[in-house]
Design a protein around this motif. Sequence first.
Motif, mmCIF file in Angstrom:
data_model
loop_
_atom_site.group_PDB
_atom_site.id
_atom_site.type_symbol
_atom_site.label_atom_id
_atom_site.label_comp_id
_atom_site.label_asym_id
_atom_site.label_seq_id
_atom_site.Cartn_x
_atom_site.Cartn_y
_atom_site.Cartn_z
ATOM 1 N N ALA B 236 0.831 -1.199 0.000
ATOM 2 C CA ALA B 236 0.000 0.000 0.000
ATOM 3 C C ALA B 236 0.866 1.249 0.000
ATOM 4 N N LEU B 237 1.914 1.194 0.831
ATOM 5 C CA LEU B 237 2.831 2.346 0.896
ATOM 6 C C LEU B 237 3.588 2.495 -0.408
ATOM 7 N N GLY B 238 3.915 1.347 -0.997
ATOM 8 C CA GLY B 238 4.640 1.362 -2.257
ATOM 9 C C GLY B 238 3.830 2.070 -3.327
ATOM 10 N N GLN B 239 2.527 1.846 -3.303
ATOM 11 C CA GLN B 239 1.674 2.508 -4.288
ATOM 12 C C GLN B 239 1.620 4.014 -4.057
ATOM 13 N N ALA B 240 1.746 4.391 -2.780
ATOM 14 C CA ALA B 240 1.708 5.834 -2.469
ATOM 15 C C ALA B 240 3.020 6.534 -2.857
ATOM 16 N N GLY B 241 3.994 5.743 -3.200
ATOM 17 C CA GLY B 241 5.242 6.322 -3.712
ATOM 18 C C GLY B 241 6.165 6.906 -2.663
ATOM 19 N N VAL B 242 6.255 6.240 -1.507
ATOM 20 C CA VAL B 242 7.210 6.724 -0.504
ATOM 21 C C VAL B 242 8.343 5.714 -0.390
ATOM 22 N N SER B 243 9.462 6.141 0.168
ATOM 23 C CA SER B 243 10.565 5.201 0.280
ATOM 24 C C SER B 243 10.480 4.433 1.589
ATOM 25 N N ILE B 244 10.729 3.154 1.487
ATOM 26 C CA ILE B 244 10.575 2.269 2.645
ATOM 27 C C ILE B 244 11.875 1.514 2.850
ATOM 28 N N ARG B 245 12.157 1.287 4.106
ATOM 29 C CA ARG B 245 13.378 0.555 4.424
ATOM 30 C C ARG B 245 13.053 -0.441 5.520
ATOM 31 N N ASP B 246 13.564 -1.633 5.429
ATOM 32 C CA ASP B 246 13.330 -2.624 6.474
ATOM 33 C C ASP B 246 14.314 -2.430 7.600
ATOM 34 N N GLU B 247 13.823 -2.513 8.802
ATOM 35 C CA GLU B 247 14.741 -2.472 9.939
ATOM 36 C C GLU B 247 14.259 -3.503 10.936
ATOM 37 N N GLY B 248 14.775 -4.685 10.858
ATOM 38 C CA GLY B 248 14.341 -5.776 11.719
ATOM 39 C C GLY B 248 12.879 -6.130 11.429
ATOM 40 N N GLU B 249 12.082 -6.018 12.502
ATOM 41 C CA GLU B 249 10.674 -6.397 12.381
ATOM 42 C C GLU B 249 9.801 -5.211 11.972
ATOM 43 N N SER B 250 10.421 -4.113 11.630
ATOM 44 C CA SER B 250 9.593 -2.946 11.341
ATOM 45 C C SER B 250 10.006 -2.284 10.036
ATOM 46 N N LEU B 251 9.165 -1.363 9.594
ATOM 47 C CA LEU B 251 9.468 -0.595 8.401
ATOM 48 C C LEU B 251 9.811 0.838 8.798
ATOM 49 N N VAL B 252 10.742 1.433 8.105
ATOM 50 C CA VAL B 252 11.036 2.841 8.340
ATOM 51 C C VAL B 252 10.636 3.595 7.065
ATOM 52 N N VAL B 253 9.683 4.479 7.225
ATOM 53 C CA VAL B 253 9.090 5.164 6.082
ATOM 54 C C VAL B 253 9.521 6.621 6.085
#
Lengths: 242, 314
Positions: B236-253
């Motif tokens: 869903a976030l990917g469709q909104a066009g923001v950058s996402i990064r994985d950090e362990g069990e969470s996402l950093v947006v």
Amino acid sequence: MTTLLATERIKLFTTRSPWWSAFLALGLTIGFAGLVALNHNGGPLRVEHSQFGIQFGLMVVTVMAALAITTEYRFATIRATFQAVPNRTSALLAKTTVVAVLAAVIGEVAAFGSWATVKVIDGGGPELAITTGADWRMVAGAGLVFGIAAVIAVAVGTLVRQSAGAISILLIWPLLVENLVQLIPGAGDDIHNWMPFTVAGRFLNGPGPDAPLSAWGSLFYFAAVAAVLLLAAITAVNKRDA
Amino acid sequence: MIEAVGLTKSYGKTLAVDNLSFSVPTGRVTGFLGPNGAGKSTTMRMILGLDTPTGGSALIDGKRYRDLHQPLRTVGALLDAKWVHPNRSARAHLQWLARSNQLPAKRVDEVLEIVGLTAVANKRAGGFSLGMSQRLGIAAALLGDPQVLLFDEPVNGLDPEGILWIRKFMHRLAEEGRTVFVSSHLLSEMALTAQELVVIGRGKLISQSSTEDFVAQATENTVRVRGPQLAALRSALGQAGVSIRDEGESLVVSGMDCADIGELAARTQTVLHELSPQRGSLEEAFMQLTGDSVEYHTEIADGPTPATLVPAGK
């Protein structure tokens, strides 16, 4: 300039080294004069017998004068100095003046103190009286030589900027170099004749028949060498980063 | 006001300060920030006329330092607390400085009182702790009651009490309307002390701005998202066009704030366990800005860097 002289006077006398140096210089010269008087036999004591120790005093005073500037570099107070007095020429001239005056005073006290000590121990014949121009030059002249030597020491200290180097030069030069040049074949004696401390000695002890300069000419030459070195030091100090 | 115009200093082939231009506004605390070896001290020595610039100039109220009459009355500076003869007493050190600029002798006791060294005034400065030496240096800087003050890394090596004291002191000087130019390699320290920042790296100007602007610009604002249905949220976030990064069990947006992410999660019916704004640390920002300009990289800095220090995509 009086402000700067007062500044340098405070700086000089708020460290221990000038006090130690003064005591050491006076102790060595006067003490040596006492030993000479006590151990002397054969003929009456003359004025020059009282001045044998002057060399030691001169060495201590040159070391003191060199330290006055090299410790400023050692502890970087030279930067504080130039921060307070950005005119480096004035700052260095003021320091040189104060150190030279102190050296001259030590020289006078050492020379007359040595003479008085010998006179007290020996009782004092007519040979020990300071009468002729040569006698006066030998005793009262010590202050002049000490003062000029201090100028040379400050200049060398400024150029070298570190204590060990400056002291080595200032001790090895008059003790070794000036005498060793005599070994150079052919030109050795001529070079020796123009070595500054050798020439300064001729002012005190009389020029002798072979000397190229008169007594006062010798002193003038010694002073000229000091002036040239001081000029080099001033140029260096203005050119270098503090 | 202090003004540097095209200030340059080279030592042989090494360029310590490279065409540096900045201005230090009157009546404010300006931080001078840069990693070790960036040329801060060299710049300060050139401002004080101790080192001669290879090119350009540094002016204080329009004058070169060397042209100032009795400079301690205009500029006070503490570049190194150890520039004191160890056998001289604190009082004697201040006395000769005062005399050199024709300042009244009673001023010595005043500044000793200000920095709290009255009790040890007659003790030799060589026996002082770093904190005491620093205070003596500040006393010397204040002797001429100058309007402009320069401090080079004043909190370096001090204990917390000493740091607090210096920090309060800077504020007090600024409140008195003085111009304070203080260098540091610690941005967090500067953020607490300085209103303006001049940032340099490898002798070059990186930025000059207010501390607030600098921190806002430099720190990256991200949001940490945690939950059992991260995959759905990610698309869903990917469709909104923001950058996402994985950090362990969470996402950093980054590029979307908490409110928008929360609403997006509601629309897509995703369960969230955490939704927290992350403010980039000042250290990160500083590293980001000066990262390329640190003169002496260490093995650690050159190798794989911990994820927290490097922003996504770098």
